[in-house]
Scaffold this motif. Structure first.
Motif, PDB file in Angstrom:
ATOM      1  N   GLN A  59     -15.063  10.869   4.354  1.00  0.00           N
ATOM      2  CA  GLN A  59     -14.458   9.532   4.343  1.00  0.00           C
ATOM      3  C   GLN A  59     -13.312   9.432   5.352  1.00  0.00           C
ATOM      4  OE1 GLN A  59     -13.520   9.267   0.146  1.00  0.00           O
ATOM      5  NE2 GLN A  59     -15.299   7.943  -0.248  1.00  0.00           N
ATOM      6  N   MET A  60     -12.533  10.507   5.502  1.00  0.00           N
ATOM      7  CA  MET A  60     -11.482  10.504   6.509  1.00  0.00           C
ATOM      8  C   MET A  60     -12.059  10.379   7.913  1.00  0.00           C
ATOM      9  SD  MET A  60      -8.330  10.560   7.293  1.00  0.00           S
ATOM     10  CE  MET A  60      -7.531  10.991   5.758  1.00  0.00           C
ATOM     11  N   ALA A  66       0.828  -1.210   0.000  1.00  0.00           N
ATOM     12  CA  ALA A  66       0.000   0.000   0.000  1.00  0.00           C
ATOM     13  C   ALA A  66       0.858   1.255   0.000  1.00  0.00           C
ATOM     14  CB  ALA A  66      -0.924  -0.012   1.218  1.00  0.00           C
ATOM     15  N   ALA A  67       1.956   1.249   0.800  1.00  0.00           N
ATOM     16  CA  ALA A  67       2.844   2.412   0.844  1.00  0.00           C
ATOM     17  C   ALA A  67       3.519   2.646  -0.496  1.00  0.00           C
ATOM     18  CB  ALA A  67       3.883   2.219   1.949  1.00  0.00           C
ATOM     19  N   SER A  88      -5.219  14.430   0.628  1.00  0.00           N
ATOM     20  CA  SER A  88      -4.323  13.304   0.382  1.00  0.00           C
ATOM     21  C   SER A  88      -4.024  12.574   1.692  1.00  0.00           C
ATOM     22  CB  SER A  88      -3.010  13.790  -0.241  1.00  0.00           C
ATOM     23  OG  SER A  88      -3.256  14.435  -1.471  1.00  0.00           O
ATOM     24  N   VAL A  89      -4.017  11.245   1.609  1.00  0.00           N
ATOM     25  CA  VAL A  89      -3.685  10.423   2.770  1.00  0.00           C
ATOM     26  C   VAL A  89      -2.225   9.989   2.655  1.00  0.00           C
ATOM     27  CG1 VAL A  89      -4.232   8.332   4.068  1.00  0.00           C
ATOM     28  CG2 VAL A  89      -6.054   9.596   2.917  1.00  0.00           C
ATOM     29  N   ASN A 107       2.447   9.145  -0.800  1.00  0.00           N
ATOM     30  CA  ASN A 107       1.874  10.157   0.095  1.00  0.00           C
ATOM     31  C   ASN A 107       0.840  11.047  -0.576  1.00  0.00           C
ATOM     32  OD1 ASN A 107       3.417   9.425   2.378  1.00  0.00           O
ATOM     33  ND2 ASN A 107       5.161  10.617   1.642  1.00  0.00           N
ATOM     34  N   GLN A 108       0.655  10.914  -1.889  1.00  0.00           N
ATOM     35  CA  GLN A 108      -0.239  11.838  -2.595  1.00  0.00           C
ATOM     36  C   GLN A 108      -1.309  11.141  -3.438  1.00  0.00           C
ATOM     37  OE1 GLN A 108      -0.047  15.120  -2.152  1.00  0.00           O
ATOM     38  NE2 GLN A 108       1.801  14.998  -0.871  1.00  0.00           N
ATOM     39  N   GLN A 109      -1.141   9.854  -3.730  1.00  0.00           N
ATOM     40  CA  GLN A 109      -2.010   9.203  -4.709  1.00  0.00           C
ATOM     41  C   GLN A 109      -3.398   8.880  -4.171  1.00  0.00           C
ATOM     42  OE1 GLN A 109      -1.232   8.859  -7.895  1.00  0.00           O
ATOM     43  NE2 GLN A 109       0.720   9.884  -7.448  1.00  0.00           N
ATOM     44  N   TRP A 110      -3.503   8.569  -2.886  1.00  0.00           N
ATOM     45  CA  TRP A 110      -4.820   8.208  -2.335  1.00  0.00           C
ATOM     46  C   TRP A 110      -5.479   9.465  -1.788  1.00  0.00           C
ATOM     47  CZ3 TRP A 110      -6.117   5.094   2.693  1.00  0.00           C
ATOM     48  CH2 TRP A 110      -7.474   4.736   2.657  1.00  0.00           C
ATOM     49  N   ARG A 111      -6.543   9.868  -2.427  1.00  0.00           N
ATOM     50  CA  ARG A 111      -7.263  11.072  -2.020  1.00  0.00           C
ATOM     51  C   ARG A 111      -8.682  10.688  -1.613  1.00  0.00           C
ATOM     52  NH1 ARG A 111      -4.664  15.665  -3.423  1.00  0.00           N
ATOM     53  NH2 ARG A 111      -6.590  16.878  -3.234  1.00  0.00           N
TER      54      ARG A 111
END
Length: 273
Positions: free
Chosen positions: A178-179, A163-164, A229-230, A169-173
């Motif tokens: 949802q957060m 997953a990492a 971003s997550v 650090n920017q691809q999963w938004r």
């Protein structure tokens, strides 16, 4: 024969050195004793016949106290001393916890006072337990902890590392809603873990909770809210750094307090972490 040779030769290092071949053979022998340990060293026989009735103690799990209740005339039933009509014992008629009061403690491996059938080939320990049966049990537990901890480490580390690497650090938004759902889910899972319920009830509540969260997640994804971003990579690396900063003994002490099951499971989890 040809297919068998091809299978053996495909093992890493088998054709390179004699030491590698002996290492593989040793591993297979240890694995065999670990898997079949209860059928090699066990005070319970494969088969026994008492007062006209036949039992299979190893396979059925029947205990000596249960046989004593069923056959009062032969009570108390003992696997080593009771005179069965017929019996088929294991190669080593002792479990790792069997205390042989007749032979005594600290028996030498060279002692030949017992018959071959009931001989302690490696002697007994200070409590009168068979050393060879204890070694087979230890082999089984050690292999279980070693393979189990590595498998658990793979189940935890590979998904987190993948997953990492995939999201960075920017691809999963995700949206703000949802957060918030992720944070609420984390708190609810921790709270569910501490509830005094059975495992099946906890599992059922967890499945229901996940279904509700997935439904809310899809509904929140349709909203036109601001996305953020997550930092998955940063989170995974930080989690690894936190775990590495704790001494192994400290992790074991923490697991002793938070996990209700004791024994080898604590060692397995500590090694996996």
């Amino acid at each position: 024969m040809t297919s068998r040779k091809k299978i053996w030769r495909q093992l890493p290092g088998w054709n390179e050195s004699r030491g590698a071949r002996w290492a593989w053979i040793f591993l297979f022998v240890i694995g065999f004793f670990a898997l079949t340990g209860p059928f090699i060293a066990n005070e319970k026989p494969y088969l026994c016949r008492l007062e006209g009735k036949t039992y299979f103690p190893i396979f059925s799990g029947i205990s000596a106290s249960t046989l004593s209740e069923r056959h009062p005339a032969s009570s108390p039933v003992d696997w080593l001393t009771t005179d069965f009509e017929s019996i088929w014992r294991t190669p080593i008629p002792y479990s790792h916890h069997t205390i042989d009061l007749k032979s005594g403690s600290n028996l030498s491996p060279f002692d030949r006072s017992e018959s071959i059938r009931f001989r302690h080939w490696l002697g007994t320990d200070p409590l009168g337990r068979d050393v060879l049966a204890g070694m087979i049990r230890g082999c089984r537990v050690s292999l279980l902890i070693g393979l189990g901890s590595m498998l658990l480490a793979l189940l935890i580390g590979v998904p987190l590392g993948s997953a990492a690497a995939y999201w960075g650090n920017q691809q999963w938004r995700v949206s703000i809603v949802q957060m918030m759902l992720i944070m609420v889910l984390s708190v609810l899972v921790l709270y569910l873990f501490w509830l005094p319920l059975s495992f099946m009830m906890k599992f059922g509540l967890f499945v229901m909770l996940m279904a509700i969260i997935i439904l809310l997640w899809k509904l929140a994804g349709r909203m036109n809210s601001k996305q953020i971003s997550v930092p998955v990579d940063q989170f995974v690396m930080g989690l690894g750094s936190i775990i590495d900063s704790f001494p192994g003994l400290f992790i074991i002490l923490i697991l002793l307090f938070i996990i209700p099951v004791k024994g080898w499971l604590i060692v397995l989890l500590a090694i996996a972490l």
